[in-house]
Design a protein around this motif. Structure first.
Motif, PDB file in Angstrom:
ATOM      1  N   ALA A  80       0.835  -1.194   0.000  1.00 51.84           N
ATOM      2  CA  ALA A  80       0.000   0.000   0.000  1.00 51.84           C
ATOM      3  C   ALA A  80       0.879   1.257   0.000  1.00 51.84           C
ATOM      4  CB  ALA A  80      -0.905  -0.007   1.231  1.00 51.84           C
ATOM      5  N   PRO A  81       0.457   2.306  -0.743  1.00 52.92           N
ATOM      6  CA  PRO A  81      -0.855   2.500  -1.361  1.00 52.92           C
ATOM      7  C   PRO A  81      -1.038   1.826  -2.713  1.00 52.92           C
ATOM      8  CG  PRO A  81       0.492   4.422  -1.742  1.00 52.92           C
ATOM      9  CD  PRO A  81       1.306   3.522  -0.863  1.00 52.92           C
ATOM     10  N   LEU A  82      -0.034   1.096  -3.200  1.00 55.54           N
ATOM     11  CA  LEU A  82      -0.210   0.334  -4.433  1.00 55.54           C
ATOM     12  C   LEU A  82      -1.002  -0.938  -4.136  1.00 55.54           C
ATOM     13  CD1 LEU A  82       3.381   0.670  -5.968  1.00 55.54           C
ATOM     14  CD2 LEU A  82       1.381   2.125  -6.318  1.00 55.54           C
ATOM     15  N   PRO A  83      -1.645  -1.532  -5.148  1.00 55.55           N
ATOM     16  CA  PRO A  83      -2.420  -2.752  -4.911  1.00 55.55           C
ATOM     17  C   PRO A  83      -1.539  -3.899  -4.424  1.00 55.55           C
ATOM     18  CG  PRO A  83      -3.000  -1.749  -7.012  1.00 55.55           C
ATOM     19  CD  PRO A  83      -1.784  -1.035  -6.531  1.00 55.55           C
ATOM     20  N   GLN A  84      -2.143  -4.776  -3.610  1.00 57.29           N
ATOM     21  CA  GLN A  84      -1.443  -5.969  -3.140  1.00 57.29           C
ATOM     22  C   GLN A  84      -1.329  -6.996  -4.285  1.00 57.29           C
ATOM     23  OE1 GLN A  84      -0.038  -5.719  -0.363  1.00 57.29           O
ATOM     24  NE2 GLN A  84      -1.169  -4.031   0.561  1.00 57.29           N
ATOM     25  N   ARG A  85      -0.335  -7.878  -4.182  1.00 54.42           N
ATOM     26  CA  ARG A  85      -0.076  -8.851  -5.233  1.00 54.42           C
ATOM     27  C   ARG A  85       0.309 -10.204  -4.621  1.00 54.42           C
ATOM     28  NH1 ARG A  85      -2.634  -6.007  -7.869  1.00 54.42           N
ATOM     29  NH2 ARG A  85      -2.051  -4.791  -9.714  1.00 54.42           N
ATOM     30  N   GLY A  86       0.293 -11.229  -5.453  1.00 55.64           N
ATOM     31  CA  GLY A  86       0.601 -12.580  -5.019  1.00 55.64           C
ATOM     32  C   GLY A  86      -0.676 -13.392  -4.960  1.00 55.64           C
TER      33      GLY A  86
END
Length: 567
Positions: free
Chosen positions: A359-365
């Motif tokens: 965050a503030p970027l989208p989560q991934r995986g």
């Protein structure tokens, strides 16, 4: 002949129904694959693969913590660890692909579990045990043997992963309870590292033990490798006669050194490293990290790095595969089955729990990857996403908005792949049918209910800036926290309660102030007594109350000064 009365027939029927489960509590014979769920239980798979929800809601409403790793017995029974509770034993008695018997045994929580050489082994966060396995017995009747006692457990990176080599030796990993050995400011702005030689003598490596000898301590084991941050994903490859593992990389590059690392750097760096385990291996933690974008091993900012300074050439190995940052590799399983197509045989499946700190970027995986190996047991260097769609969305910033988070992965005796979710306790059984007909669309995740609008309030900007610098990396910028890592601050009883408790929690750390039976989290919050003066602590406490405390009164520097007084 006179017919028996209806009441007698009813009574006999009820008696037969009552004893039927006892007669049926044996595993179904292996044979035809079960009918898949129309939408594969809410996940996406490659063409020809289908899935059924083997079990669901195993942790919802229970005080056992998240579902962790999986193991499958030779007869197909499935065993699942719970983070704070017992082991769950699950059996499908009618062959429909779903567990209809669930029993609990053991305790102590933890993550590790596997079958080996006629025993069921499992680990808590500080010990390793084993149960003698009797074929057909769902819950072990014998008492467990206590093999390894009192490994370091400092409630951060505490899970104890283990495996066996082909000589039967038991290897156990002890993680490093630190982000990058950054001292009192670890994870925070200005963190400074120091010599970790003594620390790494008991943390950050694998130790080898005799699996038949009870009552061993860490000092009884052989220190096999070092320089790990934390490893829970590990599997033995019998073709290579070697283990392979994926390490959870460090966090908070931007928080520690915002001058040299952008918010994007903090989200996209460093790589999650995949290595072959060799005796004497040192992969460079805490002094270095691997930059998957520059494809180079870099010096950590705590030790003088600036995003450009590279580690000494040849001192530490590069990973065989550099996975994206913060995907969080958890359980790993070698595929020794014959059900899946040939390309999967001899490869490794790896469950990624998904990021929490982008965050503030989208989560991934939030997926299960497949890692192919060649005929000699060497990884090809590639990987592919095998199972996906667990999160339910690709555009969210809080882990609480993820539908599922993969964690456990294990191979069944018929070659099916079992995958477990931590948050809701779902287990999928994935199998290959070859049918490439379209699969029912997976329902989109429903967005979280909108938070009712609140009247605008003046924000203590100094306190907000301190929060973003010191606290947001764990509690999240919006105060939502991270399940199992740090609590949510939204409407927290500590934040909106008495000022004295909030102040002392900030200055001394929650462990020194709050009741011992409070909920525990993996990331232990330190005290900020030395880092904050009275005005800074008052501004921070005031901002917490403004943002998350439902309008609780502001905190003054005089209250903070009183809170520093011995009590």
């Amino acid at each position: 002949m006179r017919k028996p009365p209806l009441l007698l027939l009813t009574g006999l029927a009820l008696l037969l129904l009552a004893i039927a489960p006892c007669r049926a509590e044996t595993p179904a014979k292996t044979g035809a694959l079960p009918a898949p769920d129309p939408d594969n239980g809410g996940i996406t798979l490659p063409p020809g693969f289908r899935a059924v929800v083997f079990a669901d809601n195993l942790v919802v409403g229970k005080d056992v913590g998240a579902l962790r790793f999986l193991a499958v017995a030779p007869n197909g029974d499935v065993y699942a660890k719970t983070k704070q509770g017992p082991i769950l034993a699950l059996r499908d008695t009618n062959g429909d692909g779903r567990a209809d018997v669930v029993k609990e045994f053991g305790g102590g929580g933890g993550s590790g579990i596997m079958f080996h050489d006629g025993w069921l082994y499992h680990s808590t966060d500080k010990d390793v045990y084993r149960y003698k396995y009797t074929p057909g017995e769902l819950v072990p009747s014998a008492a467990p043997e206590h093999l390894i006692v009192d490994l370091p457990n400092q409630r951060q990176h505490e899970s104890k992963a283990f495996f066996f080599d082909d000589a039967g030796a038991l290897f156990v990993e002890t993680g490093s309870p630190s982000n990058s050995y950054g001292g009192a400011n670890d994870r925070r702005f200005g963190a400074k590292g120091s010599d970790a030689t003594d620390f790494l003598k008991i943390h950050g490596g694998f130790w080898r033990f005799d699996p038949a000898k009870p009552g061993q301590h860490q000092s009884d084991g052989y220190h096999y490798s070092t320089g790990h941050r934390h490893v829970v994903a590990v599997a033995w490859n019998p073709v290579a006669h070697s283990a392979f593992f994926a390490m959870n990389g460090r966090d908070n590059l931007h928080d520690v050194d915002p001058e040299h690392y952008s918010i994007a750097d903090g989200a996209e760096l460093p790589a999650e490293e995949f290595h072959q385990l060799k005796e004497g291996l040192n992969i460079g933690w805490p002094y270095t990290y691997y930059d998957g974008l520059q494809k180079a091993r870099m010096v950590s900012p705590e030790f003088g790095g600036d995003g450009r300074k590279r580690a000494e050439a040849g001192r530490y190995p590069d990973p065989l595969i550099a996975f994206p940052a913060h995907w969080a590799p958890l359980q790993m399983a070698y595929y020794d089955g014959a059900q899946f197509p040939a390309k999967y045989r001899g490869g490794i499946f790896l469950a990624f729990h998904g990021s929490w700190n982008r965050a503030p970027l989208p989560q991934r995986g939030y997926n299960v990857c497949f890692i192919p190996f060649d005929a000699a047991g060497r990884p090809t260097g590639d990987y592919e996403i095998f199972a996906d769609g667990f999160a339910g969305s690709t555009n969210f910033t809080s882990t609480r908005d993820a539908r599922f988070r993969p964690c456990g992965v294990a191979v069944g005796p018929d070659g099916s792949l079992y995958v477990g979710d931590t948050e809701k306790g779902r287990i999928w059984r994935i199998f290959y049918t070859g049918d490439t007909a379209p699969v029912a669309a997976v329902a989109a995740a429903q967005p979280a209910a909108a938070t009712p609008a609140t009247p605008a309030v003046a924000v203590n900007t100094k306190g907000r800036d301190t929060y973003l610098m010191l606290c947001a990396s764990c509690h999240m910028p919006d105060g939502s926290g991270v399940p199992n890592l740090q609590p949510s601050l939204r409407d927290s009883a500590v934040v909106r309660g008495g000022a004295a408790t909030l102040i002392r929690s900030i200055l001394l750390g929650p462990a020194a102030v709050l009741p011992a039976d409070r909920p525990k989290y993996s990331n232990v919050m330190p005290g900020f007594d030395a880092a904050l003066n009275d005005a800074q602590a008052a501004d921070l406490a005031t901002y917490l109350r403004q943002a998350f405390g439902g309008g609780a009164p502001a905190v003054t520097r005089e209250q903070v000064k009183a809170g520093r007084s011995p009590r």
